[in-house]
Design a protein around this motif. Sequence first.
Motif, short mmCIF file in Angstrom:
data_model
loop_
_atom_site.label_atom_id
_atom_site.label_comp_id
_atom_site.label_asym_id
_atom_site.label_seq_id
_atom_site.Cartn_x
_atom_site.Cartn_y
_atom_site.Cartn_z
N MET A 1 0.69 -0.97 -0.01
CA MET A 1 -0.02 0.26 0.31
C MET A 1 1.17 1.75 -0.10
N ASN A 2 0.96 2.18 -0.90
CA ASN A 2 1.00 3.07 -1.31
C ASN A 2 0.74 4.34 -0.17
N GLU A 3 1.77 5.16 0.12
CA GLU A 3 0.68 6.90 0.40
C GLU A 3 -0.10 7.39 -0.23
N THR A 4 -0.44 7.15 -1.18
CA THR A 4 -1.90 7.34 -2.13
C THR A 4 -3.03 7.06 -1.22
N ASP A 5 -2.76 5.50 -1.17
CA ASP A 5 -3.74 4.51 -1.41
C ASP A 5 -3.88 5.02 0.97
N VAL A 6 -3.10 5.25 1.29
CA VAL A 6 -3.12 5.48 2.42
C VAL A 6 -4.10 6.93 2.15
N VAL A 7 -3.59 7.56 2.07
CA VAL A 7 -4.55 9.17 2.30
C VAL A 7 -6.44 8.50 1.47
N ARG A 8 -6.17 8.24 1.31
CA ARG A 8 -7.65 7.61 0.14
C ARG A 8 -8.67 6.78 1.23
N ALA A 9 -8.02 6.55 1.63
CA ALA A 9 -9.60 5.51 2.60
C ALA A 9 -8.57 6.16 3.74
N LEU A 10 -7.89 6.59 4.35
CA LEU A 10 -8.32 7.60 5.61
C LEU A 10 -8.99 8.82 5.64
N GLY A 11 -9.30 9.30 4.45
CA GLY A 11 -10.39 10.40 3.66
C GLY A 11 -11.76 10.11 4.08
N LEU A 84 -3.98 -1.61 8.11
CA LEU A 84 -3.94 -0.86 9.23
C LEU A 84 -1.49 -1.46 9.45
N GLY A 85 -1.83 -2.77 8.58
CA GLY A 85 0.00 -2.88 8.62
C GLY A 85 1.01 -1.34 7.33
N PHE A 86 0.38 -0.77 7.15
CA PHE A 86 1.05 1.00 6.80
C PHE A 86 1.19 1.57 7.41
N LEU A 87 -0.30 1.71 8.79
CA LEU A 87 0.25 2.29 9.53
C LEU A 87 1.15 1.87 10.61
N ALA A 89 3.77 -0.39 10.24
CA ALA A 89 4.86 -1.33 10.01
C ALA A 89 6.37 -0.51 10.77
N HIS A 90 6.34 1.03 11.10
CA HIS A 90 7.69 0.97 11.68
C HIS A 90 7.42 1.50 13.70
N CYS A 91 6.57 0.69 14.04
CA CYS A 91 6.17 0.89 15.27
C CYS A 91 6.94 0.41 16.51
N CYS A 92 7.14 1.86 17.04
CA CYS A 92 8.16 0.93 18.56
C CYS A 92 9.93 0.86 17.60
N GLU A 93 10.23 1.63 16.58
CA GLU A 93 11.28 1.28 16.02
C GLU A 93 11.60 -0.65 15.93
N GLY A 94 10.89 -1.15 15.85
CA GLY A 94 10.90 -2.78 15.27
C GLY A 94 10.91 -3.42 16.68
N GLN A 95 10.26 -2.57 17.63
CA GLN A 95 10.59 -2.57 19.20
C GLN A 95 9.34 -3.73 19.31
N PRO A 96 8.51 -5.59 20.47
CA PRO A 96 7.12 -5.18 20.23
C PRO A 96 6.46 -3.44 21.54
N CYS A 97 5.50 -3.85 20.76
CA CYS A 97 4.61 -2.97 21.46
C CYS A 97 3.80 -2.99 22.81
N GLU A 98 3.91 -2.10 24.04
CA GLU A 98 3.29 -3.06 25.25
C GLU A 98 2.80 -1.73 25.78
N VAL A 99 0.97 -1.15 25.02
CA VAL A 99 0.57 -0.26 25.16
C VAL A 99 -0.53 -0.89 26.45
N ASN A 100 -0.29 -1.37 27.29
CA ASN A 100 -0.56 -1.70 28.96
C ASN A 100 -0.58 -0.28 30.05
N SER A 101 0.16 0.39 30.11
CA SER A 101 0.32 1.12 30.25
C SER A 101 -0.18 2.98 30.26
#
Length: 107
Positions: A1-11, A84-87, A89-101
């Motif tokens: 998915m490219n940025e144009t597709d992402v912008v269209r979907a989010l819009g 969702l994958g595009f948004l 893709a680089h979450c937490c610099e590739g480390q597992p994210c802990e959202v419990n905080s």
Amino acid sequence: MNETDVVRALGALAQETRLRIFRMLVVAGSKGVLPGRMAEELGTSPTAISFHLKELVHAGLASSERDGRHLIYRANFAQMNGLLGFLTAHCCEGQPCEVNSVACDPC
């Protein structure tokens, strides 16, 4: 998915009725939903539903299939997952994210 597709979907999702329609399609899964049912459940006109469905289809987030005289609309899960994958893709610099905080930074 490219940025144009992402912008269209989010819009497309950045409008209350379209977001509600998309969520309804996601809940329905592969069986889909008829526009008339959407209009009834959302308390809006069939014309408005058609307008919003056109935008979701154009963004690739929904598809339609003719079944006799009816059109059945379904969520495009591949496109949703691509978004969702595009948004994330680089979450937490590739480390597992802990959202419990409670902190804003999930990492």
